[in-house]
Enzyme design. Structure first.
Site, PDB file in Angstrom:
ATOM      1  N   ASP A 120      -3.644  -3.473  -1.866  1.00 17.44           N
ATOM      2  CA  ASP A 120      -2.554  -2.494  -1.794  1.00 17.44           C
ATOM      3  C   ASP A 120      -1.220  -3.010  -2.322  1.00 17.44           C
ATOM      4  O   ASP A 120      -0.179  -2.388  -2.081  1.00 17.44           O
ATOM      5  CB  ASP A 120      -2.381  -2.018  -0.342  1.00 17.44           C
ATOM      6  CG  ASP A 120      -3.483  -1.049   0.056  1.00 17.44           C
ATOM      7  OD1 ASP A 120      -3.830  -0.172  -0.764  1.00 17.44           O
ATOM      8  OD2 ASP A 120      -3.998  -1.164   1.185  1.00 17.44           O
ATOM      9  N   ASP A 178      -8.460   5.145  -3.567  1.00 21.62           N
ATOM     10  CA  ASP A 178      -7.029   4.838  -3.419  1.00 21.62           C
ATOM     11  C   ASP A 178      -6.595   3.711  -4.361  1.00 21.62           C
ATOM     12  O   ASP A 178      -5.434   3.625  -4.755  1.00 21.62           O
ATOM     13  CB  ASP A 178      -6.703   4.389  -1.985  1.00 21.62           C
ATOM     14  CG  ASP A 178      -7.498   5.078  -0.907  1.00 21.62           C
ATOM     15  OD1 ASP A 178      -8.621   5.534  -1.185  1.00 21.62           O
ATOM     16  OD2 ASP A 178      -7.010   5.148   0.230  1.00 21.62           O
TER      17      ASP A 178
HETATM   18  N1  GLY Z   1      -4.745   3.921   1.176  1.00 20.80           N
HETATM   19  C1  GLY Z   1      -4.978   4.326   2.497  1.00 20.80           C
HETATM   20  C2  GLY Z   1      -4.853   5.772   2.730  1.00 20.80           C
HETATM   21  O1  GLY Z   1      -4.637   6.579   1.864  1.00 20.80           O
HETATM   22  O2  GLY Z   1      -4.965   6.105   3.880  1.00 20.80           O
END
Ligand code: GLY
Length: 402
Positions: A120, A178
């Site tokens: 992330d 994601d």
């Molecule tokens: N990347 C984590 C979410 O969208 O919850």
């Protein structure tokens, strides 16, 4: 008696005339006034947030079920959004107060520039330092981001051809949709350093995601697991969606945004096709409500909404509209604006609610995991402000993205 009736009739007439005037006033807001009003509102909320929460090691995230304010440490995936929103507020207003606040809340994230335990880093470092660098040219920020991009690249496995998402769970090599959101950061790193390996990782990741993450209708699985010896996908399902076969709404929005960026950065038409296909699934879905704020999962109509998905999709569609023509362009622009207007209405914007000083209500983080259901989420606020910025840029004939 006659007089009383007359007074009553006059009162009613006056009341309804005032109401009508109020409604007309709201309707009459020009696009510029709409943007200004919503930025002012966001600024008010975040001014109070800044005053009430001063520990910059704990970035605002959401509200707990008991209503209490919930924060996240720098290593949490949402740590970059609050500083990112503060940078946007600085950009809009030019007010040094926001710059100072953004700098204060960005600074603690230096501690994660070499962190290799998450995929992330794009969210965490690019929303914070990235916006900060764009607006201030602070060379330290650039250095931290290059370190961060190198840390992110360590999670790329050449056999699988993807960046590993999570280290938890029983998967061998899990990749979530994601993850498409971290590629913009890698494109930036190639431009900043001249090192094409970041670019190549981004393109390889995006291509393998096309090959494995999408169903025939262009909805996406949330998680795909890979065999690290063969590189083959061995399982497709969900973590935060309602079920393995359903379409988790925020995942669809991440994909839409991610492939729009892929087209921006490569100009390869195949990515534009993917973005258009995702947009079609998203916008034409039979379970999409009138106001274009999706249910948390497309296959769970009538349950909680996810405003964060709408905010991400609105921002993405403002950009995607730039790359198409005719009826499709109009459809994307109208939809992006409709989402923005819905979010800005009292149904979703915390006009009469404290909402722990977050701007928007009614997002859903992880209903499948029993967490963050119908709550404010800091990234809904971030992409709402970003969508407003893109709308403003569009009206002013400027480049939509940065
Ligand atoms: N990347 C984590 C979410 O969208 O919850």
């Amino acid at each position: 008696m006659k007089n009383i009736t007359l007074i009553f009739v006059l009162f009613c007439f006056g009341f309804f005339a005032c109401k009508q005037e109020e409604t007309q006033k709201e309707e009459a807001l020009s696009p510029q006034e709409f943007i200004k009003e919503n930025i002012a509102f966001s600024g008010e909320k975040y001014t109070t947030m800044l005053a009430e929460h001063t520990d910059t090691q704990q970035s605002p995230r959401t509200t707990d079920p008991d209503g209490s304010f919930k924060t996240v440490a720098p290593r949490g995936w949402t740590s970059g959004f609050y500083p990112g929103s503060l940078w946007y507020l600085y950009e809009y207003t030019g007010d040094e107060k926001w710059k100072k606040a953004a700098e204060n809340w960005t600074a603690p994230l230096v501690s994660i520039k070499d962190y290799t335990g998450t995929h992330d880093l794009g969210f965490m470092l690019y929303c914070s330092f990235g916006n900060g660098y764009r607006l201030t040219n602070n060379e330290d920020y650039k250095t931290y981001m290059i370190d961060g991009a190198k840390a992110l690249s360590t999670r790329f496995n050449p056999t699988v051809g993807l960046i590993r998402s999570w280290d938890h769970g029983s998967w061998q090599f899990p990749v979530i949709i994601d993850n498409m959101m971290n590629l913009e950061f890698l494109f930036w790193a190639t431009k900043a350093t001249g090192d094409s390996s970041f670019y190549n990782i981004a393109v390889t990741h995006a291509d393998n995601t096309i090959a494995n993450h999408f169903r025939d209708d262009w909805s996406s699985f949330h998680v795909v697991d890979y065999d690290t010896l063969t590189g083959e996908s061995i399982w497709k399902g969900t973590h935060q969606g309602a079920a393995d076969e359903t379409a988790w709404s925020r995942g669809q929005a991440w994909g839409l945004y991610g492939y729009t960026v892929m087209y921006r950065e490569t100009k390869d038409e195949k990515y534009l096709d993917v973005a258009n296909n995702i947009a079609k699934f998203y916008l034409d879905h039979k379970n999409m409500p009138e106001d274009l704020i999706p249910y948390w999962d497309f296959d769970r109509p009538g349950e909680e909404r996810d405003v964060s998905a709408a905010a991400i999709a609105s921002s993405a569609l403002f950009e995607l509209a730039e790359y198409v023509d005719g009826a499709l362009k109009e459809k994307y622009e109208k939809s992006a604006l409709k989402m923005l207007e819905s979010m800005a209405s009292p149904a979703y914007k915390a006009v009469d609610e404290k909402n722990n000083n977050f701007i928007l209500m009614h997002s859903t983080g992880n209903k499948n995991g029993g967490k963050e259901i119908d709550v404010p989420l800091v990234y809904a606020d971030y992409y709402f402000i970003e969508a407003l910025a893109r709308y403003k840029n569009k009206l002013e004939g400027k480049q939509i993205y940065w």
